[in-house]
Scaffold this motif. Structure first.
Motif, PDB file in Angstrom:
ATOM      1  N   LEU B 154      49.441   8.994-112.238  1.00 65.35           N
ATOM      2  CA  LEU B 154      50.171   8.282-113.278  1.00 65.35           C
ATOM      3  C   LEU B 154      51.447   9.058-113.632  1.00 65.35           C
ATOM      4  O   LEU B 154      51.548  10.259-113.393  1.00 65.35           O
ATOM      5  CB  LEU B 154      49.273   8.108-114.506  1.00 65.35           C
ATOM      6  CG  LEU B 154      48.113   7.128-114.269  1.00 65.35           C
ATOM      7  CD1 LEU B 154      47.067   7.234-115.366  1.00 65.35           C
ATOM      8  CD2 LEU B 154      48.636   5.696-114.187  1.00 65.35           C
ATOM      9  N   PRO B 155      52.452   8.343-114.220  1.00 61.95           N
ATOM     10  CA  PRO B 155      53.764   8.980-114.448  1.00 61.95           C
ATOM     11  C   PRO B 155      53.715  10.200-115.364  1.00 61.95           C
ATOM     12  O   PRO B 155      54.580  11.067-115.291  1.00 61.95           O
ATOM     13  CB  PRO B 155      54.599   7.863-115.095  1.00 61.95           C
ATOM     14  CG  PRO B 155      53.867   6.600-114.837  1.00 61.95           C
ATOM     15  CD  PRO B 155      52.437   6.935-114.591  1.00 61.95           C
ATOM     16  N   ASN B 156      52.684  10.289-116.241  1.00 65.02           N
ATOM     17  CA  ASN B 156      52.653  11.421-117.182  1.00 65.02           C
ATOM     18  C   ASN B 156      52.049  12.685-116.574  1.00 65.02           C
ATOM     19  O   ASN B 156      52.174  13.769-117.144  1.00 65.02           O
ATOM     20  CB  ASN B 156      51.891  11.026-118.460  1.00 65.02           C
ATOM     21  CG  ASN B 156      50.466  10.550-118.187  1.00 65.02           C
ATOM     22  OD1 ASN B 156      49.942  10.732-117.088  1.00 65.02           O
ATOM     23  ND2 ASN B 156      49.839   9.936-119.173  1.00 65.02           N
ATOM     24  N   TYR B 159      53.903  16.004-116.376  1.00 65.14           N
ATOM     25  CA  TYR B 159      54.514  16.464-117.627  1.00 65.14           C
ATOM     26  C   TYR B 159      53.462  16.904-118.653  1.00 65.14           C
ATOM     27  O   TYR B 159      53.695  17.815-119.434  1.00 65.14           O
ATOM     28  CB  TYR B 159      55.362  15.345-118.246  1.00 65.14           C
ATOM     29  CG  TYR B 159      56.553  14.951-117.408  1.00 65.14           C
ATOM     30  CD1 TYR B 159      57.745  15.660-117.511  1.00 65.14           C
ATOM     31  CD2 TYR B 159      56.487  13.884-116.518  1.00 65.14           C
ATOM     32  CE1 TYR B 159      58.845  15.302-116.740  1.00 65.14           C
ATOM     33  CE2 TYR B 159      57.586  13.532-115.746  1.00 65.14           C
ATOM     34  CZ  TYR B 159      58.762  14.234-115.865  1.00 65.14           C
ATOM     35  OH  TYR B 159      59.844  13.892-115.106  1.00 65.14           O
ATOM     36  N   VAL B 160      52.339  16.216-118.660  1.00 65.48           N
ATOM     37  CA  VAL B 160      51.327  16.396-119.706  1.00 65.48           C
ATOM     38  C   VAL B 160      50.063  17.030-119.112  1.00 65.48           C
ATOM     39  O   VAL B 160      49.492  16.462-118.176  1.00 65.48           O
ATOM     40  CB  VAL B 160      50.938  15.020-120.309  1.00 65.48           C
ATOM     41  CG1 VAL B 160      49.871  15.191-121.374  1.00 65.48           C
ATOM     42  CG2 VAL B 160      52.140  14.285-120.852  1.00 65.48           C
ATOM     43  N   PRO B 161      49.613  18.179-119.600  1.00 61.63           N
ATOM     44  CA  PRO B 161      48.283  18.643-119.194  1.00 61.63           C
ATOM     45  C   PRO B 161      47.226  17.696-119.791  1.00 61.63           C
ATOM     46  O   PRO B 161      46.768  17.878-120.917  1.00 61.63           O
ATOM     47  CB  PRO B 161      48.184  20.053-119.807  1.00 61.63           C
ATOM     48  CG  PRO B 161      49.594  20.451-120.127  1.00 61.63           C
ATOM     49  CD  PRO B 161      50.295  19.146-120.461  1.00 61.63           C
ATOM     50  N   ILE B 162      46.893  16.666-119.033  1.00 64.81           N
ATOM     51  CA  ILE B 162      46.032  15.596-119.538  1.00 64.81           C
ATOM     52  C   ILE B 162      44.660  16.161-119.909  1.00 64.81           C
ATOM     53  O   ILE B 162      44.070  16.942-119.168  1.00 64.81           O
ATOM     54  CB  ILE B 162      45.856  14.494-118.473  1.00 64.81           C
ATOM     55  CG1 ILE B 162      47.186  13.790-118.189  1.00 64.81           C
ATOM     56  CG2 ILE B 162      44.776  13.487-118.870  1.00 64.81           C
ATOM     57  CD1 ILE B 162      47.673  12.866-119.249  1.00 64.81           C
ATOM     58  N   GLY B 163      44.171  15.758-121.073  1.00 59.41           N
ATOM     59  CA  GLY B 163      42.841  16.166-121.502  1.00 59.41           C
ATOM     60  C   GLY B 163      42.280  15.140-122.460  1.00 59.41           C
ATOM     61  O   GLY B 163      43.004  14.244-122.913  1.00 59.41           O
ATOM     62  N   LEU B 292      58.115  21.237-119.618  1.00 53.82           N
ATOM     63  CA  LEU B 292      58.932  21.264-120.834  1.00 53.82           C
ATOM     64  C   LEU B 292      58.871  22.679-121.423  1.00 53.82           C
ATOM     65  O   LEU B 292      57.924  23.420-121.187  1.00 53.82           O
ATOM     66  CB  LEU B 292      58.410  20.222-121.831  1.00 53.82           C
ATOM     67  CG  LEU B 292      58.694  18.770-121.447  1.00 53.82           C
ATOM     68  CD1 LEU B 292      57.959  17.810-122.374  1.00 53.82           C
ATOM     69  CD2 LEU B 292      60.194  18.474-121.498  1.00 53.82           C
ATOM     70  N   TYR B 294      57.993  24.143-124.123  1.00 51.83           N
ATOM     71  CA  TYR B 294      56.819  24.663-124.826  1.00 51.83           C
ATOM     72  C   TYR B 294      55.677  25.003-123.859  1.00 51.83           C
ATOM     73  O   TYR B 294      54.686  25.621-124.267  1.00 51.83           O
ATOM     74  CB  TYR B 294      56.353  23.693-125.921  1.00 51.83           C
ATOM     75  CG  TYR B 294      55.555  22.492-125.450  1.00 51.83           C
ATOM     76  CD1 TYR B 294      54.151  22.500-125.456  1.00 51.83           C
ATOM     77  CD2 TYR B 294      56.186  21.324-125.017  1.00 51.83           C
ATOM     78  CE1 TYR B 294      53.419  21.398-125.046  1.00 51.83           C
ATOM     79  CE2 TYR B 294      55.468  20.225-124.603  1.00 51.83           C
ATOM     80  CZ  TYR B 294      54.089  20.264-124.624  1.00 51.83           C
ATOM     81  OH  TYR B 294      53.350  19.167-124.212  1.00 51.83           O
ATOM     82  N   LEU B 295      55.821  24.620-122.597  1.00 49.31           N
ATOM     83  CA  LEU B 295      54.796  24.912-121.587  1.00 49.31           C
ATOM     84  C   LEU B 295      55.285  25.958-120.575  1.00 49.31           C
ATOM     85  O   LEU B 295      54.629  26.188-119.551  1.00 49.31           O
ATOM     86  CB  LEU B 295      54.413  23.628-120.851  1.00 49.31           C
ATOM     87  CG  LEU B 295      53.755  22.546-121.711  1.00 49.31           C
ATOM     88  CD1 LEU B 295      53.589  21.250-120.931  1.00 49.31           C
ATOM     89  CD2 LEU B 295      52.394  23.016-122.233  1.00 49.31           C
ATOM     90  N   HIS B 347      49.510  23.362-125.020  1.00 53.14           N
ATOM     91  CA  HIS B 347      49.586  21.905-125.174  1.00 53.14           C
ATOM     92  C   HIS B 347      48.602  21.402-126.234  1.00 53.14           C
ATOM     93  O   HIS B 347      48.969  20.602-127.103  1.00 53.14           O
ATOM     94  CB  HIS B 347      49.301  21.220-123.833  1.00 53.14           C
ATOM     95  CG  HIS B 347      49.383  19.728-123.897  1.00 53.14           C
ATOM     96  ND1 HIS B 347      50.564  19.062-124.143  1.00 53.14           N
ATOM     97  CD2 HIS B 347      48.425  18.770-123.772  1.00 53.14           C
ATOM     98  CE1 HIS B 347      50.333  17.753-124.164  1.00 53.14           C
ATOM     99  NE2 HIS B 347      49.045  17.550-123.944  1.00 53.14           N
TER     100      HIS B 347
END
Lengths: 432, 432
Positions: B154-156, B159-163, B292, B294-295, B347
């Motif tokens: 998925l597009p995120n 960018y996002v450490p998905i949890g 980003l 902050y990561l 995150h």
């Protein structure tokens, strides 16, 4: 005494009190001047100090056990005792506080009634796990429409009481300020996210459910036994950062968009107090499937739903300056729950998942079908497209810094004393 | 002593021990014969009894505080002390247990070393909140392909450490049996669900991360400070009911398909023990976005990843009957994590979410790119389409009753003693 014989209390402020007449007797945890946490009962403008009453020798037998189990300023042990302890405590409190109580002198002598305004309320229990459901079908449809106009409800909705695990560590009592969260969002028309303060901060109007007695790992709670496992009820505001949510939630669900804070009203309203406000489950619309057998119980069908009026008010800083009252945004009702609390308990444990005393459930946003019944700004403003105009001359798409959201609940029925839940308030602070 | 000067212990079984040589010294909570919970350290085939050693006067200063904080058979207080206490305790344990320790006599006299085989292991801490991440990019791609062959990620994702939030109440130590859950599933080609035992029961190979020091509500943990908030590591099996998951997970994520049980290895392997097995973050493939700000942290980029070999074995009842050894299903590595543990911590807290000592993170399934590196049967058998043949003559699409899954980990590096995590085992029981 049952609710059907309305009674008065010698605590004058209780009689006619909007939330806490003698018929309610909700339980909570409080402190005075930063002192130790104690358990208490709300009665009118007062809090009856249960620990002090225990020391004054006012409780015996099961009621005594009930109060002893509240030691340490947490109701978990009390919740785990189940219904009998709760009922015994309630019966004793009615004896002590009713208008003609022979024990009035003893209560007054022991100074067991504190002014609620002098007390600080805390979370009533240590919350081990928090589960947020999605049983408000009108909300599910409203939100679904924003994404899938032709097919708002997913195929599982009418079979599965949809829920997901929430963050327990950031549940706080009414009055806790809400720091606007920062996070990743995807600006409209962009393919790369930016980082910054949430620009679409929202509330969600929910009923909170406290789990009473737990179950052992691997042993589901049959729906017919669910009542024994429900400890009480509160109001819950599932603060939501819509822009963070939209970017993060696929494929595993909401995470940081909700975990910055969840506010609850601090008083635990018991099943016994709510008894007169039970109602049959609404008839499922023609064509809706019957619940699967593990979600079906005749007693639950006959009286598993509630008639509780739910209200959201907004108080902006401009309203305060202009001496305007808080403005109502939502007036809804628990009758819009597609699944009952008993169905939620049976479903949650059907795979053997262990529930523990002091676990908290949220119902999910309880919107009604009309615009003034919508339980979030996402629904009211259609995702920000239709701003609302306020009496103060301001407009709102989503919440702004300084805005305060107030949730209230009211139970009314002819021939019965009305009761309420107390408030669940939270004021937005600017992002750090 | 650092890991770069390999040392021996006077505890003979420690030298050359696959999991617990002197260089490891993982912490855990154990009991003997149903007695009180005590904290201990694994050393070879032995457990060093920390509480007894405290009473024997073997700890002073910060190391003493560290052990005192473990009172009550929970490491939460110890975790909350942060890195200094952990390091002080480790240094003292190395003094006590190294081959030439002048304190050997004192330890032997006080009978501080128990046979691990005589002890029962427990959860090392009270787990307030459990978060399961999804940072294994190969797994995310493998699972994504089953649903979206052309666009698996998925597009995120980058960018996002998905949890997402998991269920804390059903986390259990290695050895706890796994009752096959019942639930709603949608049979292929049907539009109405049925209810019954899970038919697609699976394991997921994950790294577990224990949170050390907590943070206050509203105060994010900067990525540069994340190490101070990480208490240790374990193995985690995120048992998954794939058929229940497929039907329930939209739109709010996995719920009952995971909450029936999560198994962890009981020993907390510290950051200090893992220090030699750190490695730079793998270079992101050409075209992948930079994290980003902050990561992003230079120290984390230089050494925030780990080289830990992860293994899954299957032991069926037929294998036991045929005297066959457990058969390896998976051999993977933590290097397939797209996000580091520090990025997960930064995150998770960036919205102000409060982490607490003893919170547990799961990494998400850590598959490698090759079939023999896949961390779940869902991936290995392509959702059951390609059954695997076992040495016992059996085939498996998913797990059957009586199957036992064993997770192991091994850290190896030239010039350093190898260490392991101990096992994470679980055997499937038939549905009730």
């Amino acid at each position: 005494m049952t609710q059907s014989s309305p009674a008065r209390s010698w605590v004058a402020s209780a009689n006619g009190h909007a939330d806490f007449p003698l018929q309610n007797l909700p339980l909570g945890v409080f402190s005075v001047d930063g002192g130790a946490l104690r358990s208490g009962v709300a009665i009118g403008e007062r809090i009856f100090d249960l620990q002090a009453a225990l020391h004054a020798g006012l409780f015996d037998g099961t009621a005594r056990q009930a109060v002893e189990a509240m030691a340490g300023g947490q109701l978990n042990g009390f919740f785990d005792l189940g219904r009998d302890a709760r009922v015994a405590l309630r019966e004793r409190l009615l004896e002590l506080l009713r208008e003609d109580s022979p024990l009035r002198g003893k209560v007054e002598e022991a100074k067991l009634l504190l002014l609620a305004a002098d007390c600080q309320m805390h979370l009533p229990a240590r919350i081990n796990d928090y589960t947020d459901f999605y049983v408000g079908i009108e909300h599910a449809q409203n939100v679904g429409k924003l994404f899938r106009p032709d097919n708002p409800l997913l195929p599982n909705y009418k079979y599965v009481p949809i829920g997901y695990h929430g963050r327990a560590s950031t549940i706080r009592p009414s009055g806790t300020e809400v720091r606007r969260p920062k996070g990743q969002t995807l600006p409209a028309g962009q393919t790369e996210p930016t980082f910054g303060p949430c620009a679409r901060l929202d509330y969600e109007l929910e009923l909170g459910i406290w789990i009473g007695k737990g179950n052992a790992l691997g042993e589901p709670i049959p729906i017919g036994d669910a009542a024994e496992h429900i400890g009480g009820f509160c109001l819950l505001n599932d603060w939501s950062a819509r822009d963070i949510q939209a970017w993060e939630y696929q494929p595993l669900g909401p995470f940081l968009s909700k975990s910055f804070l969840t506010s609850i009203s601090p008083w635990v309203v018991t099943a016994e107090a709510l008894e007169p406000f039970r109602r049959p489950q609404p008839t499922r619309p023609e064509g809706d499937p019957q619940p699967l057998p593990y979600l079906l119980d005749t007693r639950d069908q006959a009286g598993g739903a509630f008639d509780i009026e739910l209200e959201v008010l907004l108080l902006t800083e401009a309203m305060v300056e202009q001496n305007l009252p808080a403005q109502r945004l939502t007036l809804s009702n628990t009758q819009y729950m597609y699944w009952t609390v008993a169905q939620m308990v049976a479903h949650h444990s059907v795979n053997g998942c262990q529930l523990q005393a002091g676990d908290l459930f949220g119902s999910g946003t309880l919107s009604g079908p009309e615009n003034h019944q919508f339980g979030s700004l996402l629904e009211i403003t259609e995702g920000g497209k239709k701003p609302i105009e306020l009496a103060s001359g301001e407009v709102r798409r989503f919440l702004e810094d300084g805005d305060e959201i107030i949730l209230r609940a009211r139970c009314r029925r002819e021939g019965f004393a009305s009761i309420g839940f107390g408030e669940c308030r939270g004021k937005i602070l600017p992002a750090r």
